[in-house]
Design a protein around this motif. Structure first.
Motif, PDB file in Angstrom:
ATOM      1  N   LYS A  91       0.835  -1.211   0.000  1.00 16.22           N
ATOM      2  CA  LYS A  91       0.000   0.000   0.000  1.00 16.22           C
ATOM      3  C   LYS A  91       0.862   1.251   0.000  1.00 16.22           C
ATOM      4  O   LYS A  91       0.586   2.211  -0.727  1.00 16.22           O
ATOM      5  CB  LYS A  91      -0.922   0.002   1.230  1.00 16.22           C
ATOM      6  CG  LYS A  91      -2.091  -0.954   1.150  1.00 16.22           C
ATOM      7  CD  LYS A  91      -2.931  -0.870   2.411  1.00 16.22           C
ATOM      8  CE  LYS A  91      -4.043  -1.901   2.407  1.00 16.22           C
ATOM      9  NZ  LYS A  91      -4.827  -1.853   3.677  1.00 16.22           N
ATOM     10  N   GLY A  92       1.896   1.245   0.834  1.00 11.38           N
ATOM     11  CA  GLY A  92       2.787   2.397   0.903  1.00 11.38           C
ATOM     12  C   GLY A  92       3.512   2.637  -0.404  1.00 11.38           C
ATOM     13  O   GLY A  92       3.659   3.790  -0.850  1.00 11.38           O
ATOM     14  N   ILE A  93       3.976   1.558  -1.029  1.00 11.22           N
ATOM     15  CA  ILE A  93       4.671   1.674  -2.310  1.00 11.22           C
ATOM     16  C   ILE A  93       3.723   2.184  -3.396  1.00 11.22           C
ATOM     17  O   ILE A  93       4.087   3.049  -4.213  1.00 11.22           O
ATOM     18  CB  ILE A  93       5.275   0.314  -2.717  1.00 11.22           C
ATOM     19  CG1 ILE A  93       6.499  -0.003  -1.851  1.00 11.22           C
ATOM     20  CG2 ILE A  93       5.641   0.287  -4.191  1.00 11.22           C
ATOM     21  CD1 ILE A  93       7.685   0.915  -2.090  1.00 11.22           C
ATOM     22  N   MET A  94       2.483   1.660  -3.419  1.00  6.55           N
ATOM     23  CA  MET A  94       1.528   2.104  -4.434  1.00  6.55           C
ATOM     24  C   MET A  94       1.190   3.584  -4.258  1.00  6.55           C
ATOM     25  O   MET A  94       1.018   4.312  -5.241  1.00  6.55           O
ATOM     26  CB  MET A  94       0.257   1.251  -4.387  1.00  6.55           C
ATOM     27  CG  MET A  94       0.455  -0.148  -4.934  1.00  6.55           C
ATOM     28  SD  MET A  94      -1.091  -1.011  -5.349  1.00  6.55           S
ATOM     29  CE  MET A  94      -1.817  -1.188  -3.735  1.00  6.55           C
ATOM     30  N   GLN A  95       1.097   4.035  -3.011  1.00  6.60           N
ATOM     31  CA  GLN A  95       0.855   5.451  -2.759  1.00  6.60           C
ATOM     32  C   GLN A  95       1.945   6.305  -3.408  1.00  6.60           C
ATOM     33  O   GLN A  95       1.667   7.324  -4.055  1.00  6.60           O
ATOM     34  CB  GLN A  95       0.814   5.705  -1.251  1.00  6.60           C
ATOM     35  CG  GLN A  95       0.717   7.175  -0.845  1.00  6.60           C
ATOM     36  CD  GLN A  95      -0.582   7.812  -1.274  1.00  6.60           C
ATOM     37  OE1 GLN A  95      -1.646   7.238  -1.083  1.00  6.60           O
ATOM     38  NE2 GLN A  95      -0.489   8.996  -1.854  1.00  6.60           N
ATOM     39  N   LYS A  96       3.195   5.877  -3.265  1.00  5.86           N
ATOM     40  CA  LYS A  96       4.306   6.635  -3.837  1.00  5.86           C
ATOM     41  C   LYS A  96       4.341   6.534  -5.358  1.00  5.86           C
ATOM     42  O   LYS A  96       4.663   7.502  -6.056  1.00  5.86           O
ATOM     43  CB  LYS A  96       5.623   6.140  -3.244  1.00  5.86           C
ATOM     44  CG  LYS A  96       5.796   6.488  -1.772  1.00  5.86           C
ATOM     45  CD  LYS A  96       7.155   6.030  -1.251  1.00  5.86           C
ATOM     46  CE  LYS A  96       7.340   6.457   0.199  1.00  5.86           C
ATOM     47  NZ  LYS A  96       8.677   6.073   0.722  1.00  5.86           N
ATOM     48  N   ILE A  97       4.001   5.358  -5.887  1.00  7.18           N
ATOM     49  CA  ILE A  97       4.030   5.172  -7.346  1.00  7.18           C
ATOM     50  C   ILE A  97       2.941   5.995  -8.021  1.00  7.18           C
ATOM     51  O   ILE A  97       3.209   6.739  -8.971  1.00  7.18           O
ATOM     52  CB  ILE A  97       3.879   3.676  -7.700  1.00  7.18           C
ATOM     53  CG1 ILE A  97       5.156   2.909  -7.333  1.00  7.18           C
ATOM     54  CG2 ILE A  97       3.578   3.504  -9.192  1.00  7.18           C
ATOM     55  CD1 ILE A  97       5.047   1.405  -7.509  1.00  7.18           C
ATOM     56  N   PHE A  98       1.697   5.862  -7.527  1.00  9.66           N
ATOM     57  CA  PHE A  98       0.590   6.516  -8.220  1.00  9.66           C
ATOM     58  C   PHE A  98       0.530   8.021  -7.978  1.00  9.66           C
ATOM     59  O   PHE A  98      -0.138   8.746  -8.721  1.00  9.66           O
ATOM     60  CB  PHE A  98      -0.733   5.843  -7.852  1.00  9.66           C
ATOM     61  CG  PHE A  98      -0.817   4.411  -8.318  1.00  9.66           C
ATOM     62  CD1 PHE A  98      -0.526   4.075  -9.624  1.00  9.66           C
ATOM     63  CD2 PHE A  98      -1.157   3.389  -7.442  1.00  9.66           C
ATOM     64  CE1 PHE A  98      -0.580   2.761 -10.068  1.00  9.66           C
ATOM     65  CE2 PHE A  98      -1.216   2.065  -7.869  1.00  9.66           C
ATOM     66  CZ  PHE A  98      -0.924   1.758  -9.184  1.00  9.66           C
ATOM     67  N   GLN A 139       3.340   9.537  -8.162  1.00 10.42           N
ATOM     68  CA  GLN A 139       4.550   9.813  -8.934  1.00 10.42           C
ATOM     69  C   GLN A 139       5.714  10.327  -8.079  1.00 10.42           C
ATOM     70  O   GLN A 139       6.674  10.898  -8.581  1.00 10.42           O
ATOM     71  CB  GLN A 139       4.253  10.786 -10.093  1.00 10.42           C
ATOM     72  CG  GLN A 139       3.231  10.229 -11.079  1.00 10.42           C
ATOM     73  CD  GLN A 139       2.938  11.161 -12.222  1.00 10.42           C
ATOM     74  OE1 GLN A 139       3.863  11.608 -12.912  1.00 10.42           O
ATOM     75  NE2 GLN A 139       1.668  11.462 -12.434  1.00 10.42           N
ATOM     76  N   GLU A 140       5.609  10.074  -6.774  1.00 11.06           N
ATOM     77  CA  GLU A 140       6.741  10.371  -5.907  1.00 11.06           C
ATOM     78  C   GLU A 140       7.880   9.399  -6.193  1.00 11.06           C
ATOM     79  O   GLU A 140       9.065   9.744  -6.084  1.00 11.06           O
ATOM     80  CB  GLU A 140       6.301  10.257  -4.437  1.00 11.06           C
ATOM     81  CG  GLU A 140       7.412  10.514  -3.436  1.00 11.06           C
ATOM     82  CD  GLU A 140       6.966  10.299  -1.999  1.00 11.06           C
ATOM     83  OE1 GLU A 140       7.859  10.172  -1.142  1.00 11.06           O
ATOM     84  OE2 GLU A 140       5.742  10.248  -1.733  1.00 11.06           O
ATOM     85  N   LEU A 141       7.504   8.185  -6.577  1.00 10.57           N
ATOM     86  CA  LEU A 141       8.483   7.162  -6.951  1.00 10.57           C
ATOM     87  C   LEU A 141       8.332   6.892  -8.438  1.00 10.57           C
ATOM     88  O   LEU A 141       7.258   6.513  -8.897  1.00 10.57           O
ATOM     89  CB  LEU A 141       8.244   5.882  -6.147  1.00 10.57           C
ATOM     90  CG  LEU A 141       9.114   4.668  -6.500  1.00 10.57           C
ATOM     91  CD1 LEU A 141      10.585   4.965  -6.230  1.00 10.57           C
ATOM     92  CD2 LEU A 141       8.674   3.436  -5.707  1.00 10.57           C
ATOM     93  N   ARG A 142       9.402   7.102  -9.190  1.00 10.35           N
ATOM     94  CA  ARG A 142       9.387   6.862 -10.641  1.00 10.35           C
ATOM     95  C   ARG A 142      10.436   5.821 -11.004  1.00 10.35           C
ATOM     96  O   ARG A 142      11.473   5.699 -10.356  1.00 10.35           O
ATOM     97  CB  ARG A 142       9.695   8.153 -11.407  1.00 10.35           C
ATOM     98  CG  ARG A 142       8.618   9.238 -11.324  1.00 10.35           C
ATOM     99  CD  ARG A 142       7.361   8.859 -12.096  1.00 10.35           C
ATOM    100  NE  ARG A 142       7.622   8.555 -13.481  1.00 10.35           N
ATOM    101  CZ  ARG A 142       7.654   9.467 -14.481  1.00 10.35           C
ATOM    102  NH1 ARG A 142       7.465  10.754 -14.213  1.00 10.35           N
ATOM    103  NH2 ARG A 142       7.861   9.084 -15.730  1.00 10.35           N
TER     104      ARG A 142
END
Length: 405
Positions: free
Chosen positions: A201-208, A210-213
């Motif tokens: 969940k935490g990773i998806m929050q960052k991906i969607f 766009q904090e994590l690219r």
């Protein structure tokens, strides 16, 4: 015919050789009659009895207290007490029997509470014995009479009137110690799964957000994401339901996938080729993206595990442009947001038009693929952990069936 009075289990620790005695439950337990008359326990200390979780705080389990106006006549439940809940469950139509292992509290008068007679019984042994559905049902079935409203007609004292086979207290404790090791392993695996799900969940929050690219194979930045309606990227269709009055429509081998079954590898109903052709039910294939529109599962999304026909509550989404695993994860992550926005107060259904108009952020196809693959590796770990949980639980069940008489 008189019941067998002694027996031996199929699986046993070698140091024990004595027969188990067929013992009345009243020799192992006694009714606990202590009430909450001094209001030592408040409404925030009411307990619930769950088939899966055991005895837990009601607010923590259900989100709020369902206590009556006054709790002064509620039964007090100490740690170690045994509780019988007179409420039917699917697997336990005569109720369940659990031990309070966590914290003292109170239960309503609809429950029966018992103290363990420690000279004859070990409380956790009783808990393990009745953790098997077949043991609980076999014991309670002859005792319980059901009322017109499926309520249990049985006094607290009468619950103790039948017999179970038990060994010495020493052997009871040895069995309990061994089974507790397995329980701890299962709890550790469940915690591992929970942490993996939280991590995802935490990773998806960052991906969607766009904090994590991700970067391409040469370490270069991918192009900016574009946001567009799902209808610009995909094709859609939902199904229908063959006439239920036509019995021959439901005598076939075509799985009939309903909204609550989009993530399953089998269905409860099957339809015939005639039923398919005579209705608006439509076929989907393994690998299709399915979206639940109606009912309790509204907003759920899955990749179909089977070839089958869908009804009107299921939407199939197909596209050669987007990565379906990317879209699956996006829709899963935003499920609550979508449902709260389009199903006011939790009432009503989603529709194909609503789904088509959803604005979805799309990275380029290569970045979609990298995102999908990365999240799939986490899903694989979650699925492997779930498989370990199920295998360990099945192993424990097999032991219980052989270690008890």
């Amino acid at each position: 015919m008189e019941k067998q009075q002694t027996a031996k289990p199929a699986l046993r620790f070698p140091e024990f050789t004595d027969h188990w005695n067929n013992t009345k439950l009243s020799e192992l337990l006694k009714e606990a009659k202590k009430r909450n008359t001094d209001l030592k326990y408040g409404k925030d200390e009411v307990l619930s009895v769950s088939g899966e979780m055991g005895i837990v705080n009601q607010i923590e389990h259900l989100g709020r207290s369902y206590a009556g106006v006054s709790v002064h006549q509620y039964h007090v439940v100490e740690v170690g007490d045994i509780v019988y809940t007179k409420s039917p469950l699917k697997a336990n139509p005569y109720g369940i029997i659990k031990q309070n292992k966590k914290k003292a509290g109170i239960v309503s008068t609809l429950y029966a509470v018992y103290n363990v007679k420690e000279e004859n019984a070990h409380g956790e042994f009783i808990e393990h014995y009745f953790s098997l559905d077949e043991n609980t049902n076999r014991y309670l079935r002859p005792l319980v009479k059901k009322g017109a409203k499926n309520d249990m007609k049985i006094s607290n004292a009468y619950v103790l009137q039948d017999k179970i086979f038990v060994p010495s207290v020493t052997e009871q404790k040895k069995i309990t110690l061994f089974l507790n090791i397995l329980e701890k392993k299962i709890e550790q695996l469940k915690e591992k799964k929970r942490l993996l799900e939280e991590y995802k969940k935490g990773i998806m929050q960052k991906i969607f957000s766009q904090e994590l690219r991700f970067k391409d194979d040469n370490g270069k930045e991918f192009s900016n994401w574009s946001k567009m309606k799902l209808s610009e990227k995909a094709k859609f269709f939902s199904g229908g339901t063959p006439l239920t009055t036509k019995k021959d429509f439901y005598i076939g081998n075509i799985p009939f996938i309903k909204s609550g079954e989009i993530n399953k590898d089998k269905t409860e109903q099957f339809i015939s080729e005639k039923g398919l052709q005579s209705s608006s039910a439509k076929m989907v294939e393994i690998g299709d993206l399915l979206y639940a529109l109606y009912g309790a599962t509204s907003g759920e999304v899955s990749i179909s595990k089977i070839n089958g026909a869908i009804n009107q509550a299921v939407l199939c989404i197909r596209s050669e442009i987007f990565n379906k695993l990317y879209l699956l994860n996006y829709l899963q992550f935003h499920k609550v947001e979508i449902v709260e926005k389009y199903i006011q107060g939790g009432q009503g259904n989603l529709s194909a038009d609503i789904v088509k108009k959803l604005l979805i952020p799309f990275p380029c196809s290569k970045e979609q693929e990298k995102i999908a693959n990365f999240l799939s590796t986490i899903d694989d770990k979650i699925n492997r952990t779930q498989a370990q949980i199920e295998n360990t639980m099945e192993y424990k069940k097999g032991l219980l069936q052989n270690m008890f008489v």
